[in-house]
Scaffold this active site. Structure first.
Site, short mmCIF file in Angstrom:
data_model
loop_
_atom_site.label_atom_id
_atom_site.label_comp_id
_atom_site.label_asym_id
_atom_site.label_seq_id
_atom_site.Cartn_x
_atom_site.Cartn_y
_atom_site.Cartn_z
N HIS A 1 0.84 -1.20 0.00
CA HIS A 1 0.00 0.00 0.00
C HIS A 1 0.87 1.26 0.00
O HIS A 1 2.05 1.23 0.36
CB HIS A 1 -0.93 0.01 1.22
CG HIS A 1 -0.19 -0.05 2.52
ND1 HIS A 1 0.49 1.03 3.05
CD2 HIS A 1 0.01 -1.07 3.40
CE1 HIS A 1 1.06 0.69 4.18
NE2 HIS A 1 0.79 -0.59 4.42
N ASP B 1 3.93 -4.53 3.82
CA ASP B 1 5.37 -4.80 3.89
C ASP B 1 5.63 -6.22 4.39
O ASP B 1 6.57 -6.88 3.95
CB ASP B 1 6.09 -3.76 4.76
CG ASP B 1 5.50 -3.63 6.16
OD1 ASP B 1 4.48 -4.30 6.46
OD2 ASP B 1 6.05 -2.86 6.96
#
Length: 501
Positions: free
Chosen positions: A120, A402
């Protein structure tokens, strides 16, 4: 006489430039902070700069000067570990046009499919530092505010029209746009939206305009879109998709919901994966407690904030400070002083050193192999189906985190890959040689860089050959066999349930 006149002219120009330089650096100090930031960010709109505060002012009229100096982002990578340089890369602030190697292959090859895994975009912190003011970031999208994008206005409008789209699970109840004047925790910012509008535009130029991967007659079966249940991942994926396929038909969009951040779907039962994750977390703890400079920094920061050191550590201060850093906002201040750039540099340096030790110890690598196998297996199987002639899911998009991308990079053996920045993208391309029916190749790209020959499964492939591409067979063998041999197993189930003794 002519030389004398030229000298006087140069002297006058030098004086004028010096005056302008001082004006740019110090005039804005009398403006409100929000205007200071806007003024400073527009000095060179096409040249990314990082504003580093020299003297931290204290909140609420405590009287310290609030000067900033302009530091251009370095054009070349510094030779030694540089926490500010790495932090700048992590921010991924939209700036100059990005160069990428996506879609580059010998001209006689045909592109068959593309699979993209993204992190994102820029978000508001997940944690706050206790007893400090939250970063003042506006998450309402305003096309006139920088950073912006030519598609932003139309994107905002299009997101309000999708009543016919199909979204699994709780995705349908999530907002399609960030919409809070003061961002909520973890909310996607305007910067994050712009980052993925840029990603989508870049991929459109390469894959749709150049290689015609999807024609104007594309249907729902040609597109695969999966997102976790966070608004920031859904919104990031929609932003990329909108720039890739402007004004797309909502009826053709079917968004799959993935409840797991590692995208393990129905294959999440893996005790040994959890074991290696716990071992890795133990390694992180031991590495942290050995860092005396880091501990002194936490103690000093805790005194400034007025809380116990343990509570400060638990608040994960780097998450909040990175938001300040990426948005050119001042670090928090209290009556006891200010958290400053030196505190930030110590914590960021520790992060970078921890990443190095993580690679050396290999605990994370073993975790990564088991954590990512379900998703990599899905990626390989999709390639194999398309290589056999199937025309479904030619473009696949996974909007993730992540903690999704990082283990994939590790499992692939990408030793030099940096920790996933905001709006990072990992791309798998499938190519075919029309003259040889069974010749299929795979390319792997990370943030636009071709890392195919840095992967463990294709590191031994000769790049100097006529076809500098990696055979699909190498990737499928890696997923179906080699990943398990590294764990002394023959299958995913065995690797997940083997005994340690």
């Amino acid at each position: 006489m002519l030389l004398r006149n030229r000298f006087l002219l140069l002297l006058a120009l030098a004086g004028l430039l010096a005056f302008l330089s001082l004006s740019l650096q110090f005039f804005s100090r009398w403006l409100p902070v929000s205007l200071q930031l806007k003024t400073e960010m527009q000095v060179f709109p096409e040249f990314p700069v990082r504003l580093i505060q020299v003297g931290q002012g204290r909140e609420e009229g405590l009287g310290a000067k609030n000067r900033k100096r302009i530091m251009p982002e370095p054009l070349t990578e510094p030779p030694a570990l540089n926490p500010l340089y790495e932090a700048n890369l992590y921010c991924n602030t939209p700036g100059a046009k990005e160069r990428s190697m996506e879609g580059h292959a010998p001209p006689n090859l045909k592109l068959l499919s593309v699979q993209v895994i993204i992190r994102h975009g820029d978000r508001y912190p997940l944690y706050t530092i206790p007893k400090t003011k939250r970063p003042d970031i506006d998450c309402v999208l305003e096309p006139g505010r920088k950073p912006s994008h030519p598609h932003l206005t139309d994107f905002i409008s299009h997101m309000s029209k999708g009543v016919d789209t199909q979204m699994d699970g709780t995705l349908g109840s999530l907002p399609r746009l960030p919409n809070h004047i003061l961002c909520e925790m973890g909310e996607l910012t305007q910067t994050g939206v712009v980052q993925h509008l840029r990603n989508g535009q870049l991929l459109k130029e390469i894959y749709l305009k150049k290689h015609r991967l999807l024609t104007s007659a594309w249907t729902a079966k040609h597109l695969y879109f999966e997102s976790t249940g966070k608004s920031r991942t859904l919104q990031s994926g929609l932003a990329l998709l909108y720039s890739l396929l402007p004004n797309f038909d909502w009826k053709k969009i079917n968004v799959k919901h993935q409840w797991s951040t590692i995208f393990c779907s129905n294959h999440c039962d893996c005790p040994m994966r959890n074991h290696y994750l716990e071992e890795e977390q133990r390694r992180q703890y031991n590495f942290r407690v050995k860092n005396s400079l880091l501990e002194k920094t936490y103690i000093n920061m805790a005194k400034i904030v007025g809380i116990p050191t343990r509570q400060l550590r638990a608040s994960n201060p780097i998450d909040s400070l990175l938001c300040n850093f990426c948005h050119n906002a001042t670090f928090p201040c209290t009556k006891n002083g200010c958290i400053d750039l030196e505190h930030f540099k110590v914590i960021k340096t520790h992060q970078l050193e921890d990443e190095k030790e993580r690679y050396e110890k290999q605990l994370y690598f073993k975790y990564a192999l088991m954590a990512t196998h379900p998703l990599l297996n899905q990626t390989a199987n999709r390639m194999l189906r398309i290589a056999e002639g199937k025309k479904d899911e030619l473009f696949a998009l996974y909007s993730a985190h992540d903690v999704t991308l990082s283990p994939i990079l590790s499992a692939l053996g990408l030793r030099e890959a940096r920790f996933p920045r905001f709006a990072a993208r990992l791309v798998f391309e499938l190519w075919h040689d029309p003259e040889k029916a069974n010749n299929h190749y795979v390319r792997v790209l990370y943030n636009g860089e071709d890392v195919t020959f840095q992967t463990s499964f294709c590191r031994d492939q000769l790049r100097s050959s006529k076809r500098p591409l990696c055979p699909l067979k190498k990737f499928s063998t890696f997923v179906q066999k080699d990943m398990f041999s590294s764990l002394n197993s023959t299958s995913y189930y065995d690797a997940c349930h083997q005994r340690l003794f």
